[in-house]
Scaffold this motif. Structure first.
Motif, short mmCIF file in Angstrom:
data_model
loop_
_atom_site.label_atom_id
_atom_site.label_comp_id
_atom_site.label_asym_id
_atom_site.label_seq_id
_atom_site.Cartn_x
_atom_site.Cartn_y
_atom_site.Cartn_z
N TYR A 96 6.78 24.68 -3.85
CA TYR A 96 7.82 24.07 -4.67
C TYR A 96 7.73 22.54 -4.58
CZ TYR A 96 9.51 28.81 -4.03
OH TYR A 96 9.60 30.17 -3.98
N TRP A 97 7.94 21.90 -5.72
CA TRP A 97 7.81 20.45 -5.80
C TRP A 97 8.97 19.85 -6.60
CZ3 TRP A 97 3.81 17.82 -3.45
CH2 TRP A 97 2.77 18.61 -2.93
N GLY A 98 9.44 18.69 -6.16
CA GLY A 98 10.40 17.94 -6.93
C GLY A 98 9.69 17.10 -7.97
N ARG A 99 10.47 16.35 -8.75
CA ARG A 99 9.91 15.54 -9.81
C ARG A 99 9.48 14.16 -9.33
NH1 ARG A 99 13.28 16.71 -15.41
NH2 ARG A 99 12.85 18.95 -15.49
N GLY A 100 9.89 13.78 -8.15
CA GLY A 100 9.45 12.52 -7.58
C GLY A 100 10.45 11.40 -7.69
N THR A 101 10.30 10.42 -6.81
CA THR A 101 11.11 9.21 -6.84
C THR A 101 10.17 8.03 -6.58
OG1 THR A 101 13.10 8.14 -5.96
CG2 THR A 101 11.75 9.37 -4.38
N GLN A 102 10.30 6.97 -7.37
CA GLN A 102 9.37 5.85 -7.31
C GLN A 102 9.73 4.86 -6.21
OE1 GLN A 102 6.50 5.30 -9.13
NE2 GLN A 102 6.17 3.47 -7.85
N VAL A 103 8.73 4.55 -5.41
CA VAL A 103 8.86 3.50 -4.39
C VAL A 103 7.89 2.38 -4.74
CG1 VAL A 103 8.52 2.89 -1.96
CG2 VAL A 103 9.58 5.08 -2.58
N GLY A 127 0.80 -1.23 0.00
CA GLY A 127 0.00 0.00 0.00
C GLY A 127 0.82 1.26 0.00
N ASP A 128 2.12 1.16 0.28
CA ASP A 128 3.00 2.32 0.24
C ASP A 128 3.57 2.58 -1.15
OD1 ASP A 128 4.18 1.11 3.39
OD2 ASP A 128 2.87 2.86 3.07
N THR A 129 3.28 1.71 -2.08
CA THR A 129 3.77 1.88 -3.45
C THR A 129 3.21 3.14 -4.07
OG1 THR A 129 4.05 -0.50 -3.80
CG2 THR A 129 3.77 0.88 -5.77
N ALA A 130 4.09 4.02 -4.53
CA ALA A 130 3.66 5.29 -5.10
C ALA A 130 4.89 6.06 -5.58
CB ALA A 130 2.91 6.12 -4.06
N MET A 131 4.63 7.13 -6.30
CA MET A 131 5.66 8.12 -6.58
C MET A 131 5.68 9.07 -5.37
SD MET A 131 7.91 9.04 -8.89
CE MET A 131 7.35 8.64 -10.55
N TYR A 132 6.86 9.28 -4.82
CA TYR A 132 6.99 10.14 -3.65
C TYR A 132 7.60 11.48 -4.07
CZ TYR A 132 5.67 6.47 -0.42
OH TYR A 132 4.95 5.51 0.27
N TYR A 133 6.96 12.56 -3.63
CA TYR A 133 7.37 13.90 -3.99
C TYR A 133 7.81 14.68 -2.76
CZ TYR A 133 4.91 12.92 -8.35
OH TYR A 133 4.49 12.37 -9.55
N CYS A 134 8.90 15.39 -2.91
CA CYS A 134 9.37 16.34 -1.90
C CYS A 134 8.76 17.70 -2.20
CB CYS A 134 10.88 16.40 -1.95
SG CYS A 134 11.66 17.63 -0.90
N THR A 135 8.42 18.42 -1.16
CA THR A 135 7.81 19.72 -1.36
C THR A 135 8.28 20.70 -0.29
OG1 THR A 135 5.70 20.87 -1.68
CG2 THR A 135 5.76 19.12 -0.03
N ALA A 136 8.21 21.98 -0.60
CA ALA A 136 8.64 23.02 0.34
C ALA A 136 7.80 24.26 0.14
CB ALA A 136 10.12 23.35 0.13
N GLY A 137 7.71 25.06 1.21
CA GLY A 137 6.96 26.30 1.12
C GLY A 137 7.40 27.30 2.18
#
Length: 125
Positions: A115-122, A89-99
């Protein structure tokens, strides 16, 4: 402006662990909050964890409490997400974000984050 680059995503077996990293650059002095979101295929982006960078206070979605830990190395400007006891259930694209917001991010909605990164796949399988 702030640039965010994620790394650390991988294929892992159920019960395994991963540590995601997010390197921040640019106008990082403007950042007050950072977080991790994830999006699985066919689902909406959801907040996983957030941190108030001024005092290190952290916030988690109920689905990851006790399993995930968000932290930040302020000297290196790197945000981490330690993920333990992973499930499919944790499978997803994970995105870093800042504000720059100092409020509102505790609810783990996307609106306080600029602000958002492009993501990393888990993938947990």
């Amino acid at each position: 402006h702030v640039q965010l680059v994620e790394s650390g995503g991988d294929l892992v077996q159920p019960g395994g662990s991963l540590r995601l990293s997010c390197s921040a650059s640019g106008n990082t002095n403007s950042i007050n909050c950072m977080g991790w979101f994830r999006q699985a295929p066919g689902k909406e982006r959801e907040g996983v964890a957030a941190i108030y960078t001024r005092n290190g206070r952290t916030y988690y979605d109920d689905s990851v409490k006790g399993r995930f830990t968000i932290s930040k190395d302020n000297r290196k400007n790197i945000l981490y997400l330690q993920m333990n006891s992973l499930t499919p259930g944790d499978t997803a694209m994970y995105y870093c974000t800042a504000g720059s917001s100092a409020a509102g991010f505790q609810a783990l909605s996307t609106s306080p984050f600029s602000y958002w990164g492009r993501g990393t796949q888990v993938t947990v399988s």
